[in-house]
Design an enzyme around this catalytic site. Structure first.
Site, PDB file in Angstrom:
ATOM      1  N   SER A  69     -75.963 -11.063  69.695  1.00  0.00           N
ATOM      2  CA  SER A  69     -75.169 -10.226  70.578  1.00  0.00           C
ATOM      3  C   SER A  69     -76.142  -9.456  71.461  1.00  0.00           C
ATOM      4  O   SER A  69     -76.163  -8.237  71.511  1.00  0.00           O
ATOM      5  CB  SER A  69     -74.316  -9.276  69.730  1.00  0.00           C
ATOM      6  OG  SER A  69     -73.640  -8.355  70.543  1.00  0.00           O
ATOM      7  N   CYS A 129     -70.413 -16.831  78.768  1.00  0.00           N
ATOM      8  CA  CYS A 129     -71.130 -15.805  78.016  1.00  0.00           C
ATOM      9  C   CYS A 129     -70.121 -14.969  77.241  1.00  0.00           C
ATOM     10  O   CYS A 129     -69.450 -14.119  77.817  1.00  0.00           O
ATOM     11  CB  CYS A 129     -71.980 -14.931  78.919  1.00  0.00           C
ATOM     12  SG  CYS A 129     -71.612 -15.068  80.669  1.00  0.00           S
ATOM     13  N   GLY A 216     -78.098 -22.358  66.314  1.00  0.00           N
ATOM     14  CA  GLY A 216     -78.931 -22.832  65.210  1.00  0.00           C
ATOM     15  C   GLY A 216     -78.371 -24.072  64.531  1.00  0.00           C
ATOM     16  O   GLY A 216     -77.295 -24.570  64.899  1.00  0.00           O
ATOM     17  N   GLY A 264     -83.647 -24.024  71.225  1.00  0.00           N
ATOM     18  CA  GLY A 264     -83.393 -22.595  71.355  1.00  0.00           C
ATOM     19  C   GLY A 264     -83.787 -21.825  70.117  1.00  0.00           C
ATOM     20  O   GLY A 264     -84.945 -21.427  69.959  1.00  0.00           O
TER      21      GLY A 264
HETATM   22  C1  LIG Z   1     -81.149 -14.911  71.194  1.00  0.00           C
HETATM   23  C2  LIG Z   1     -80.443 -15.844  72.118  1.00  0.00           C
HETATM   24  C3  LIG Z   1     -80.280 -15.527  73.457  1.00  0.00           C
HETATM   25  C4  LIG Z   1     -79.626 -16.383  74.338  1.00  0.00           C
HETATM   26  N1  LIG Z   1     -79.493 -16.051  75.651  1.00  0.00           N
HETATM   27  C5  LIG Z   1     -78.894 -16.920  76.519  1.00  0.00           C
HETATM   28  C6  LIG Z   1     -78.787 -16.628  77.909  1.00  0.00           C
HETATM   29  O1  LIG Z   1     -79.257 -15.598  78.371  1.00  0.00           O
HETATM   30  N2  LIG Z   1     -78.145 -17.510  78.708  1.00  0.00           N
HETATM   31  C7  LIG Z   1     -77.616 -18.678  78.230  1.00  0.00           C
HETATM   32  O2  LIG Z   1     -77.067 -19.462  78.995  1.00  0.00           O
HETATM   33  N3  LIG Z   1     -77.729 -18.997  76.927  1.00  0.00           N
HETATM   34  C8  LIG Z   1     -78.345 -18.144  76.054  1.00  0.00           C
HETATM   35  N4  LIG Z   1     -78.463 -18.480  74.726  1.00  0.00           N
HETATM   36  C9  LIG Z   1     -77.938 -19.776  74.248  1.00  0.00           C
HETATM   37  C10 LIG Z   1     -79.059 -20.808  74.082  1.00  0.00           C
HETATM   38  O3  LIG Z   1     -79.711 -21.033  75.311  1.00  0.00           O
HETATM   39  C11 LIG Z   1     -78.507 -22.134  73.535  1.00  0.00           C
HETATM   40  O4  LIG Z   1     -77.588 -22.665  74.460  1.00  0.00           O
HETATM   41  C12 LIG Z   1     -77.810 -21.967  72.210  1.00  0.00           C
HETATM   42  O5  LIG Z   1     -78.466 -21.002  71.422  1.00  0.00           O
HETATM   43  C13 LIG Z   1     -77.692 -23.272  71.427  1.00  0.00           C
HETATM   44  O6  LIG Z   1     -78.943 -23.837  71.158  1.00  0.00           O
HETATM   45  P1  LIG Z   1     -79.808 -23.558  69.808  1.00  0.00           P
HETATM   46  O7  LIG Z   1     -78.889 -23.795  68.648  1.00  0.00           O
HETATM   47  O8  LIG Z   1     -80.962 -24.503  69.888  1.00  0.00           O
HETATM   48  O9  LIG Z   1     -80.231 -22.147  69.861  1.00  0.00           O
HETATM   49  C14 LIG Z   1     -79.116 -17.610  73.840  1.00  0.00           C
HETATM   50  C15 LIG Z   1     -79.275 -17.937  72.488  1.00  0.00           C
HETATM   51  C16 LIG Z   1     -79.931 -17.079  71.625  1.00  0.00           C
HETATM   52  C17 LIG Z   1     -80.085 -17.468  70.183  1.00  0.00           C
END
Ligand SMILES: Cc1cc2nc3c(=O)[nH]c(=O)nc-3n(C[C@H](O)[C@H](O)[C@H](O)COP(=O)(O)O)c2cc1C
Ligand SMILES: Cc1cc2nc3c(=O)[nH]c(=O)nc-3n(C[C@H](O)[C@H](O)[C@H](O)COP(=O)(O)OP(=O)(O)OC[C@H]3O[C@@H](n4cnc5c(N)ncnc54)[C@H](O)[C@@H]3O)c2cc1C
Ligand SMILES: Cc1cc2nc3c(=O)[nH]c(=O)nc-3n(C[C@H](O)[C@H](O)[C@H](O)COP(=O)(O)OP(=O)(O)OC[C@H]3O[C@@H](n4cnc5c(N)ncnc54)[C@H](O)[C@@H]3O)c2cc1C
Ligand SMILES: Cc1cc2nc3c(=O)[nH]c(=O)nc-3n(C[C@H](O)[C@H](O)[C@H](O)COP(=O)(O)O)c2cc1C
Ligand code: FES
Ligand code: FES
Lengths: 301, 254, 301, 254
Positions: A69, A129, A216, A264
């Site tokens: 968040s 978002c 994750g 990510g």
């Molecule tokens: C701490 C954090 C911050 C994130 N900030 C953004 C963001 O600013 N803009 C966005 O489009 N996605 C954001 N995401 C989403 C990631 O870019 C990604 O789409 C999502 O976490 C799924 O991939 P993952 O499971 O490999 O983390 C964020 C994710 C995390 C965990």
């Protein structure tokens, strides 16, 4: 072996992309990872003005997953250009800037600024978002408002134009068809999933904004399904992401049709996760004598 | 990720100390810094856990932690001979350029102040240390008070223990101030629970001193990329892992 | 301490319910677990005629989660009544039968049969079975078809009438309001999430039906959010489920507003998981001197 | 869940054998049964893994497994002195009421046939055993062939190994049949890869014999509640954990 891939006109040296929000503005990850070695780095979501984000706590760990968040905290596009673009100019990697806004106008304003920055190779638009009130959520909740925003952005963005999707009400195939009509260059799938955490010690919901975004390994099977359905509905190149933490995970996304993969949350627990994933792809391909990563994209149908 | 060999383990109830061999980390660590340790080889839990550095010397350093949840429970299962996967040293340490120092440690806040005290002593800076605990279960932590020939050393507990000053660390500070003035220029360093730091922030005794505090926050990465470690500051949020964990008290808000 | 809870007119001795599909027809779990000690047992989804289910493989493990593609295999309502009701008659626990159909008529036919069976205390209607082509999915994709099905079922069901929801397009609050109008006695939230698995060794999608349902600890934060939103929108009693594996997990669901909790996948890895969860609830309440489980339901807002 | 103490561990390459103490399981296990073992104390991986019982005697029983993925890798990390959390014995075993027996084991299929051979020998039933492997990496498995004074024992490998019959287990069976008729009433028991069992299903040599095969399936629970262990049968699906894993070959379809 050829691991090059392509998102429309944008060629990536390899399919492994750092996702937005987990690699800072580039500078933060650099002491730990040579960003020239990833296919692309995606910058933390930028807005027109700086945004201070949500009150802490901002992160919570669930089973094989993470709820965040952050609330899209960022320094704003101007400070990014002043403070970070010069640093990024010393690298040759592809740079994708992620953007968000609170209404069409603010999206358009950020896009107009970034499309003029030479070092920026692609602009990724976050239309989902869940953390910010009045945030992007509204733009992805029906095809009409999504189409309106994307159509207007297409007119101002001269870089590779990427739309970042998350879980939404509309059928993902329908969304892809719409984006194809609007001439979008690529999509990123998926953003985090709306989720909730409870702190039993206080007997309260854990985050002040109540819901937060789940990412994750826990979400990988959900993300794979979305990428599978999206790439079956349309040929728009897709950066698949959601829970990728190993070479095998990345290959699964490529097999269902992604042309690149985003890393990510895995970066948070291991800053060089992306490199280990890339090596995993390499060795899997070479063990099987597969010459090019292109040969496996979309093979699982 | 770096690797560190666990060469020693000590367990007292819920407290565990690991002595680790990792020259890369040990040789560059300064007091106030921390490491992010992987607690599982499976995908659950997924994130690393931040732990302050208790001391570093030669090729070795040490961490001391309390078992409070899933991650620390898993970590506590490791034994001498096992290998830790970790990142560090991370964050910014305490200022060492002070003529004399007053250290205020609450509970497991003693971890990084122990390292600070050892270091200041080594470079010949006189220190006084007040150490407070909430109840007798934490008494083993007093082992980590550093004996400083010249300075004052005080131990207090909110629960009654015979021969020990009863009260909070703030009470102990006030008591200390009745016998000893805190000379101008003294570096004051505090590490402990949020409640303690908040009480110090408004305390008149520290009003005109340069005070540094070490903050905690729930962390995602520990190296500045995720922005999850926000803490209220005077002008917007502070990021504990990259801008801290040590901050001038004047920059922190509650 | 009072751990009794209520789903409309149905009183449960405690809030821990075995979910559908993870406790067989009752007989299968009995050698391992005294089913008199759970709040209720929910029977594997029954259809009018026997259903042979999907081809193997039917199960796949993801990070902290499980994907299943059982395909609603079941012996059909008649054989259940002949073979299993006599066995269940030797127990005093609450028995909830889960039902599904391929069209309104087949739902109604099963419901009509079961509502006459004395030993059956509740009928839970699965409106979200993603595994079966032409299955329940269609009934939950819009409010009109959901309302039509539920309205008709309400007329024939004289037992406690539970609607089991899964992830769907409609806003969950709107669905709850609709169900309240239709006089539904309780809801179960949530069923599994549509997901996909890929077998990199064969380079193919793992399940023959492609998508499968994700359950287990991985989905807990998603399920918590759904239960939170549903119980805020309506006072219909809710059985919260999705990844519950410990007493703490169960408490989280109760705190956000569930009146009972379902244990599914956790039973597969530990047949007495439900008992350990119940003990966990007991000791947490007693450590805090909380007299009744009622006192914590919906406290986290 | 039951608890079993690991009292012995043997590792050969990718093969691991655990000797476990658990009187409850050991005393009731019969050949062909299996256990479901928990492989992690965290929430990942979440499900237990099925493993056949290699032998059971007094308070002890044993499992022998190949490291093939996440679960078996984690399990292989356990050491003598560790405790397993498990369910069992599960499933239905082989029929023991046969005048004589022919055992056909392919690869790690030897696990449950080893237990069967020991048991038949104990009750004085004459057995012949054919054991086949695909390549020399599996050669250590031949250790688990049971020496039966009266019966024939054959070892074959698809890869060339000097002194060893080269071919599949079906080839070995045909070769065996040229020197030895399989008397009517012989109990034929087969355990091995699907391909081998499928080849046996259509083989004229076994046409008029009572053949029992042990099947594998990816399992959710192992005790009959989830219906995930389906295998094609003559009339609809068979459920490997509750109706099997041992089935009359005549009931199985492919
Ligand atoms: C701490 C954090 C911050 C994130 N900030 C953004 C963001 O600013 N803009 C966005 O489009 N996605 C954001 N995401 C989403 C990631 O870019 C990604 O789409 C999502 O976490 C799924 O991939 P993952 O499971 O490999 O983390 C964020 C994710 C995390 C965990
Ligand atoms: C810079 C820094 C240095 C630290 N140094 C030490 C140390 O030297 N010794 C020590 O014992 N602990 C230290 N901590 C706290 C330690 O990181 C947490 O206790 C640990 O992460 C809890 O992990 P867990 O999985 O066991 O608990 P969880 O199951 O994750 O949570 C248990 C409880 O701990 C809280 N918690 C979780 N993560 C953190 C966190 N990062 N910071 C504060 N509280 C948290 C949770 O909110 C919850 O109430 C430090 C924290 C930071 C940020
Ligand atoms: C009744 C029964 C008895 C068994 N006895 C033995 C034994 O004595 N020794 C032994 O080494 N193995 C045995 N197996 C197979 C063993 O259960 C699997 O190898 C193990 O579960 C794989 O777990 P993993 O997490 O390491 O592999 P995963 O990472 O889950 O998968 C690796 C590979 O193994 C396959 N696999 C996964 N689960 C199973 C399964 N349940 N059955 C068959 N293949 C599977 C997967 O499809 C994949 O190809 C038995 C299986 C059954 C059903
Ligand atoms: C193997 C399996 C079979 C299931 N079968 C059914 C079913 O027949 N009907 C139904 O409504 N839900 C079925 N479910 C869903 C569960 O009842 C439950 O809603 C879901 O798994 C989430 O809870 P959990 O995470 O505790 O498993 C099944 C789930 C699993 C894992
Ligand atoms: S913990 Fe990630 S930025 Fe501080
Ligand atoms: S594995 Fe669950 S029924 Fe067989």
């Amino acid at each position: 072996m050829n691991v090059k891939t392509r998102l429309g006109a944008l060629e990536l040296a390899n399919p492994v992309v750092l996702t937005s929000g987990t690699a800072g503005y580039g500078k933060e990850i650099s002491p730990y990872l040579d960003i020239n070695r990833v296919g692309a780095i995606t910058i933390k979501g930028l807005s027109l003005f700086p945004c201070s984000g949500n009150p802490p706590p901002r992160i919570y760990e669930s089973a094989s997953g993470v709820l965040n968040s952050i609330g899209l905290e960022n320094k704003g596009v101007e400070r990014f250009i002043q403070e970070d673009i010069p640093f990024l100019e010393t690298f040759s990697t592809r740079v994708i800037t992620n953007i968000w806004g609170t209404d069409e106008q603010s999206y358009l304003d950020v896009a107009r600024v970034l499309t003029l920055v030479e070092r920026v190779d692609g602009i990724e638009v976050n239309v989902s978002c869940p953390n910010v009130e009045k945030g992007g959520a509204s733009f992805s909740c029906d095809l009409a408002s999504l189409g309106s925003l994307i159509g207007k952005l297409r007119d101002v963005i001269s870089k590779t134009f990427i739309v970042k999707l998350g879980p939404m009400k509309e059928n993902i195939g329908d969304v892809m068809v719409l984006l194809e009509h609007l001439d979008v260059d690529a999509v990123s799938i998926t953003n985090t999933f709306p989720a909730l955490a409870v702190d039993v010690s206080t007997q309260q919901v854990y985050f002040s904004r109540k819901t937060a975004g789940l990412s994750g390994p826990a979400i990988k099977p959900l993300a794979l399904r979305m990428v599978y359905e999206a790439t079956q509905a349309s040929d728009i190149p897709c950066i698949g992401m959601g829970g990728i933490a190993s070479g095998t995970d990345a290959l699964e996304f490529l097999l269902v049709g992604a042309r690149a993969v985003g890393v990510g949350t895995a970066t948070l627990s291991n800053p060089v996760a992306s490199m280990e994933i890339l090596e995993g792809i390499h060795s899997w391909l070479s063990e099987r004598g597969i010459e090019s990563v292109e040969d496996i994209i979309g093979k699982a149908r | 990720m770096k690797k560190a060999l666990v060469t020693g383990k000590r367990r007292d109830g819920n407290l565990v100390e690991f002595v680790c061999k990792c020259p890369e980390i040990a040789k560059s660590a300064v007091p106030g810094q921390f490491v992010m340790i992987s607690v599982s080889t499976t995908l659950d839990p997924f994130l690393n856990r931040p732990l302050g550095i208790l001391w570093a010397e030669g090729d070795y350093f040490s961490v001391l932690f309390e078992i409070v949840g899933r991650g620390t429970s898993l970590l506590a299962q490791l034994e001498k001979g096992d290998t830790l996967s970790l990142l560090g040293p991370l964050g910014n340490g305490y200022s060492l350029d002070v003529p004399r120092a007053l250290l205020l440690a609450g509970g497991r806040g003693i971890v990084t102040l122990h390292f600070l005290a050892r270091t200041l002593k080594e470079i010949g800076i006189s220190i006084s240390m007040l150490f407070g605990i909430q109840n007798r279960s934490e008494i083993v932590l007093s082992r980590y008070m550093v004996n400083c020939a010249k300075g004052v050393q005080r131990f207090c507990c909110e629960e009654e223990i015979s021969g020990v000053f009863q009260g909070t660390i703030v009470d102990a500070l006030e008591d200390y101030a009745t016998v000893q003035t805190i000379p101008e220029g003294t570096g004051v360093f505090a590490c402990g629970p949020e409640g303690m730091l908040r009480a110090l922030a408004r305390h008149p005794l520290l009003e005109n001193h340069r005070v540094e505090v070490s903050l905690e926050a729930v962390m995602g990465c520990g190296f500045g990329v995720c922005l999850s470690c926000a803490h209220k500051g005077r002008d917007g949020y502070l990021h504990v892992c990259s801008e801290g964990p040590v901050f001038p008290l004047s920059e922190v808000a509650w």
